[in-house]
Design a protein around this motif. Sequence first.
Motif, PDB file in Angstrom:
ATOM      1  N   ASN A   3      51.079  12.667   0.013  1.00 32.91           N
ATOM      2  CA  ASN A   3      51.631  11.230   0.752  1.00 32.91           C
ATOM      3  C   ASN A   3      51.401  11.278   2.241  1.00 32.91           C
ATOM      4  O   ASN A   3      51.198  10.417   2.767  1.00 32.91           O
ATOM      5  N   GLN A   4      51.818  12.365   2.767  1.00 33.06           N
ATOM      6  CA  GLN A   4      51.779  12.509   4.299  1.00 33.06           C
ATOM      7  C   GLN A   4      50.113  12.176   4.758  1.00 33.06           C
ATOM      8  O   GLN A   4      50.036  11.556   5.885  1.00 33.06           O
ATOM      9  N   CYS A   9      46.586   8.576   7.667  1.00 33.30           N
ATOM     10  CA  CYS A   9      45.347   8.208   7.552  1.00 33.30           C
ATOM     11  C   CYS A   9      45.495   6.443   7.746  1.00 33.30           C
ATOM     12  O   CYS A   9      44.539   6.016   8.492  1.00 33.30           O
ATOM     13  N   LEU A  10      46.262   5.853   6.949  1.00 33.58           N
ATOM     14  CA  LEU A  10      46.646   4.509   7.245  1.00 33.58           C
ATOM     15  C   LEU A  10      47.159   4.225   8.384  1.00 33.58           C
ATOM     16  O   LEU A  10      46.606   2.947   9.168  1.00 33.58           O
ATOM     17  N   LEU A  11      48.186   4.949   9.206  1.00 32.85           N
ATOM     18  CA  LEU A  11      48.454   4.510  10.293  1.00 32.85           C
ATOM     19  C   LEU A  11      47.463   5.011  11.427  1.00 32.85           C
ATOM     20  O   LEU A  11      47.323   3.944  12.399  1.00 32.85           O
ATOM     21  N   GLY A  12      46.652   5.839  11.377  1.00 33.20           N
ATOM     22  CA  GLY A  12      45.614   6.199  12.246  1.00 33.20           C
ATOM     23  C   GLY A  12      44.427   5.146  12.088  1.00 33.20           C
ATOM     24  O   GLY A  12      44.074   4.772  13.429  1.00 33.20           O
ATOM     25  N   LEU A  37      41.584  11.294  13.169  1.00 35.96           N
ATOM     26  CA  LEU A  37      42.739  11.731  13.724  1.00 35.96           C
ATOM     27  C   LEU A  37      43.688  11.898  12.800  1.00 35.96           C
ATOM     28  O   LEU A  37      44.623  12.569  12.431  1.00 35.96           O
ATOM     29  N   GLY A  38      43.891  10.620  11.980  1.00 33.82           N
ATOM     30  CA  GLY A  38      45.185  10.425  11.002  1.00 33.82           C
ATOM     31  C   GLY A  38      44.767  11.465   9.847  1.00 33.82           C
ATOM     32  O   GLY A  38      45.990  11.988   9.216  1.00 33.82           O
ATOM     33  N   ALA A  39      43.590  11.846   9.434  1.00 27.07           N
ATOM     34  CA  ALA A  39      43.546  12.686   8.361  1.00 27.07           C
ATOM     35  C   ALA A  39      43.720  14.027   8.769  1.00 27.07           C
ATOM     36  O   ALA A  39      44.248  14.961   8.207  1.00 27.07           O
ATOM     37  N   GLY A  46      51.010  18.077   5.814  1.00 27.86           N
ATOM     38  CA  GLY A  46      50.966  18.252   4.373  1.00 27.86           C
ATOM     39  C   GLY A  46      51.934  19.509   3.785  1.00 27.86           C
ATOM     40  O   GLY A  46      52.063  20.532   4.522  1.00 27.86           O
ATOM     41  N   PRO A  47      52.295  19.604   2.682  1.00 31.93           N
ATOM     42  CA  PRO A  47      53.065  20.859   2.051  1.00 31.93           C
ATOM     43  C   PRO A  47      51.991  22.052   2.299  1.00 31.93           C
ATOM     44  O   PRO A  47      50.729  21.954   2.244  1.00 31.93           O
TER      45      PRO A  47
END
Length: 50
Positions: A3-4, A9-12, A37-39, A46-47
């Motif tokens: 989910n992170q 990605c959406l925020l970036g 950058l979001g990726a 991420g975990p």
Amino acid sequence: MNNQLWIACLLGTAVGLVVGQLVFNSPFVGILVGLGLGALVGAALGPRRE
């Protein structure tokens, strides 16, 4: 499911759209930069696997 990664990605992409329009005068370039950058940030948050 990471989910992170999706959230980053959406925020970036959203931030990249605005920055790309202001700086590069091209929202497409901003979306690509923001998505990349979001990726990277999402993958770093991420975990961890051991």
